[in-house]
Design an enzyme around this catalytic site. Structure first.
Site, mmCIF file in Angstrom:
data_model
loop_
_atom_site.group_PDB
_atom_site.id
_atom_site.type_symbol
_atom_site.label_atom_id
_atom_site.label_comp_id
_atom_site.label_asym_id
_atom_site.label_seq_id
_atom_site.Cartn_x
_atom_site.Cartn_y
_atom_site.Cartn_z
ATOM 1 N N GLU A 176 0.854 -1.194 0.000
ATOM 2 C CA GLU A 176 0.000 0.000 0.000
ATOM 3 C C GLU A 176 0.884 1.236 0.000
ATOM 4 O O GLU A 176 1.980 1.230 0.579
ATOM 5 C CB GLU A 176 -0.913 0.004 1.225
ATOM 6 C CG GLU A 176 -1.827 1.235 1.269
ATOM 7 C CD GLU A 176 -2.939 1.157 2.302
ATOM 8 O OE1 GLU A 176 -2.843 0.335 3.231
ATOM 9 O OE2 GLU A 176 -3.905 1.932 2.170
ATOM 10 N N CYS A 224 -6.717 0.857 2.645
ATOM 11 C CA CYS A 224 -7.651 1.982 2.664
ATOM 12 C C CYS A 224 -7.471 2.910 1.471
ATOM 13 O O CYS A 224 -8.380 3.646 1.108
ATOM 14 C CB CYS A 224 -7.471 2.779 3.945
ATOM 15 S SG CYS A 224 -8.030 1.896 5.403
ATOM 16 N N ASN A 252 -12.161 -3.065 -0.196
ATOM 17 C CA ASN A 252 -11.114 -3.344 0.797
ATOM 18 C C ASN A 252 -11.720 -3.835 2.102
ATOM 19 O O ASN A 252 -12.000 -5.024 2.231
ATOM 20 C CB ASN A 252 -10.249 -2.095 1.018
ATOM 21 C CG ASN A 252 -9.204 -2.320 2.104
ATOM 22 O OD1 ASN A 252 -8.579 -3.384 2.143
ATOM 23 N ND2 ASN A 252 -9.026 -1.379 2.999
ATOM 24 N N GLU A 253 -11.972 -2.932 3.035
ATOM 25 C CA GLU A 253 -12.467 -3.389 4.351
ATOM 26 C C GLU A 253 -13.949 -3.082 4.484
ATOM 27 O O GLU A 253 -14.386 -2.598 5.516
ATOM 28 C CB GLU A 253 -11.688 -2.690 5.469
ATOM 29 C CG GLU A 253 -10.457 -3.430 5.875
ATOM 30 C CD GLU A 253 -9.707 -2.775 7.027
ATOM 31 O OE1 GLU A 253 -10.010 -1.624 7.386
ATOM 32 O OE2 GLU A 253 -8.780 -3.424 7.536
HETATM 33 O O1 AHR Z 1 -2.470 -1.704 6.716
HETATM 34 C C1 AHR Z 1 -2.933 -0.445 7.103
HETATM 35 C C2 AHR Z 1 -4.438 -0.320 6.975
HETATM 36 O O2 AHR Z 1 -5.081 -1.206 7.831
HETATM 37 C C3 AHR Z 1 -5.003 -0.677 5.631
HETATM 38 O O3 AHR Z 1 -4.939 0.374 4.744
HETATM 39 C C4 AHR Z 1 -6.421 -0.998 5.940
HETATM 40 O O4 AHR Z 1 -6.983 -1.903 5.039
HETATM 41 C C5 AHR Z 1 -6.367 -1.504 7.353
HETATM 42 O O5 AHR Z 1 -7.292 -0.881 8.141
#
Ligand code: AHR
Length: 678
Positions: free
Chosen positions: A51, A246, A376-377
């Site tokens: 990321e 994120c 993603n989440e």
């Molecule tokens: O790894 C850091 C963050 O943790 C990522 O962006 C997210 O997916 C998770 O909340």
């Protein structure tokens, strides 16, 4: 038996576990049933998560040395300064007649008297690190007015202004054009700057001012830092998840990651602000994504690493903790089309619309994309409504594409339960992405979490995890807790298809999130103890598991406080109860055509002597090896000064028969590799 002391410090649980040392009698028995191999271990079990956080992309893996090369940061001259060698002129930011609509700002030098040079200097990401004897590739998009009758000079200068090398670029004209040159660097400097100088009076417009080391990983142009990528290569990751995280969601929808902005000529890639600008800790208001490291480069890096690409796409939802913006269901088509177009970009023939764009970037062959993440989440009904639309459209055209589907930001909470309830009652899913950022104790307790899970449902992707120890430091304790947990991933790898630690990279002095797998600065890099855990699991992954039984005094831990297992405030479903954990954590398997026996043992306690029985073998061939990761204290960490303080050491072990004793050091991960002899 084992006395355990347990303390809670500043919201983070610290485990102190001791066991009597030096006992002549083995305290633990490990039975490895080599005669009854079980399921095949997922070939993509161990991968990496990338990321653009902690300056992991721009200023990190992406080898570009110039910061804010296109003058598109909100502070348009951020990282730049005017350089005037006895002349007279102005530097302004302009937008009239830009290079292209996606790159609207550029710098204008209005030179009345060039003196010995008038222009701009860039300080890179906290200085530019250069090496004596290396070549640096300079490029710029430039144009001049008719009055300008000079060249451009690009100079690398050290901290004191001493020139280290330069190149001279001629051929400027009234239309935007790319000019390229090579600077041979005559000395090493850690905090150099790049100076671009006009040599005549008149007007010069500059954009996309770029400097790369000629030597990048695999010597790719627009490539990645060789030393950082080598750390990845050494992990032999089975997959690379990108671009997050994120960052995929964005703080709001305009801020989301859009892969189409990240391909083609770097001058035509729209910059975006980085959602980690206002992160958990600290702020970095000029943290931007140039997208120079874009989807083509990610696919290429996967190929260079021998890793399966695993892109994660926005599903029409921005961060559910922040803006909570949703794309209405009847306006989701462009998002779904982005996913279909990405599959064509990766896999389509060179003659197809998006395949042609891949080919134009130098890769006519497909990238063989097999996995794709939708969101993603994300969590809740809003997600499932969108997921169904994506899934239907993707599976209709690409039935074999394996979709990765989030179960929310954590596990064992309401968001997670809703997801799994759906998957077990009619909502199809291929691979479910679970995230855990929890104290070390949670990882010890959860080494068995998949042992009894229903095999009929979708596969699991432990997509982001890290043990968060005191002060979120990268300790050996945290790494061993992850290792203990990973013995469960190996044992259950018929169900758990993939796993990746997160985040991957952090730049010292410029990070937003810790702990991380790999720390670096402009010249150095080191792996954390967690890095070596990932490396040991990945490089010793068995092909087939064998049953392992651990017999010995179990350890009962008091329950973790609920706040320590809540993810972003989502409380656990049920109160935590005291949990028993085993005397040692172990997994085993067979590897390679010769059926080498791999035994993985994690000892998070005091030194333990174990009796080991390789059930089903008669004798062991000479040359058995043990690779051991340990250190004097579970608090030990690596650093730039001591990068391998906690690193694996290989030993030969003298084992001849199927029953033997072995001492597992305190706070250790041991991998035994043995070959059965006839
Ligand atoms: O790894 C850091 C963050 O943790 C990522 O962006 C997210 O997916 C998770 O909340």
């Amino acid at each position: 038996m084992t006395p355990i002391r347990f303390a809670t410090l500043a919201g983070v649980t610290a485990l102190l576990i001791t066991r009597p040392v030096g006992s002549a009698e083995p305290a633990v028995t490990l039975t490895i049933d080599v005669a009854h191999p079980g399921h095949a271990v997922s070939s993509v079990l161990h991968g990496v998560f990338f990321e653009a956080i902690n300056y992991g992309a721009d200023g990190g893996l992406y080898a570009e040395l110039v910061q804010n090369r296109s003058f598109e940061h909100a502070e348009h001259l951020y990282a730049w300064g005017t350089v005037n060698r006895g002349g007279d002129g102005d530097v302004t930011i302009e937008t009239a007649g830009p290079l292209n609509a996606k790159n609207p700002h550029y710098a204008r030098l209005t030179v009345r008297d060039p003196g010995r040079g008038f222009g701009l200097g860039n300080y890179g990401f906290g200085g530019i690190a250069v090496k004596s004897g290396e070549n640096y590739l300079f490029s710029v998009r430039a144009r001049t007015d008719a009055a300008y009758q000079g060249a451009l000079i690009a100079v690398l200068e050290d901290e004191s202004g001493r020139p280290l090398g330069e190149c001279r670029l001629a051929g400027l004209g009234s239309a935007w054009a790319q000019l390229d040159g090579t600077i041979k660097c005559g000395a090493t400097a850690t905090s150099a700057r790049l100076v671009v100088l006009a040599t005549a009076a008149g007007r010069v417009d500059l954009d996309v001012v770029s400097l790369f080391p000629e030597h990048t990983f695999k010597n790719r142009r627009n490539g990645v830092r060789a030393d950082l990528a080598q750390m990845l290569a050494d992990l032999h990751p089975a997959f690379l998840r990108f671009p997050g995280g994120c960052i995929v969601e964005g703080r709001d929808l305009p801020n989301r990651y859009q892969w189409k902005d990240t391909i083609g000529d770097i001058a035509g890639r729209s910059e975006n602000w980085n959602r980690w600008q206002d992160a958990v800790r600290g702020t970095a208001p000029q943290y931007y994504q140039t997208y120079g490291l874009g989807f083509f480069e990610f696919f290429q890096l996967c190929e260079d690493l021998g890793a399966e690409p695993l892109p994660i796409l926005n599903c029409g939802m921005a961060c559910q903790y922040q803006s909570k913006q949703l794309v209405p269901l009847d306006q989701l088509d462009p998002y779904v089309q982005d996913a279909l177009d990405l599959i064509e970009f990766a896999n389509g023939p060179a003659a197809s619309g998006w395949g042609a764009q891949r080919a134009a970037m130098g890769h006519p062959e497909p990238f063989h994309l097999k996995y794709l993440g939708v969101g993603n989440e994300q969590w809740g009904e809003d997600y499932f409504a969108r997921y169904k639309i994506f899934r239907a459209a993707i599976k209709a055209k690409h039935p074999d594409m394996q979709l990765v589907t989030p179960a929310g930001p954590g596990v064992d909470d309401g968001f997670w339960k809703l997801a799994w309830d759906k998957f077990r009652s009619g909502t199809p899913a291929d691979i479910v992405d679970e995230h855990y950022y929890r104290p070390p104790q949670w990882f010890l307790e959860n080494a068995t979490r998949y042992d009894a899970q229903d095999r009929a449902g979708p596969k699991v992707f432990a997509g982001e995890f890290a043990a968060h120890d005191r002060d979120r430091r990268n300790t050996l304790r945290a790494a061993l807790a992850e290792a203990a947990f990973m013995t469960g991933l190996v044992r259950n790898s018929d169900l758990v298809a993939m796993s990746s630690y997160a985040p991957l990279f952090a730049k010292a002095g410029a990070w937003q999130w810790a702990p991380d797998l790999i720390w670096f600065d402009n010249t150095r890099v080191y792996g954390t103890p967690s890095y070596y855990v990932q490396s040991l699991f990945s490089n010793n992954r068995p092909d087939r598991v064998v049953p392992v039984t651990v017999a010995g005094p179990a350890v009962t831990l008091p329950p973790l406080p609920a706040r320590e297992v809540a993810t972003y405030g989502a409380p656990p479903l049920t109160p935590y109860k005291p949990v028993s954990i085993p005397a040692l954590f172990a997994a085993g398997g067979l590897r390679g055509s010769a059926g080498e026996i791999v035994v993985i043992v994690v000892n998070p306690y005091a030194e333990a002597r174990a009796a080991i029985d390789l059930h089903g073998t008669k004798s062991i061939a000479p040359g058995a090896r043990a690779v051991v990761l340990t250190s004097a204290s579970p608090d030990d960490e690596n650093s730039f000064e001591a990068p391998t303080k906690v690193a694996p050491r290989e030993e030969t072990v003298s084992i001849s028969g199927p029953s033997f004793e072995h001492t597992f050091p305190a706070n250790s991960l041991t991998i035994l590799r043995l070959t059965a002899a006839e």
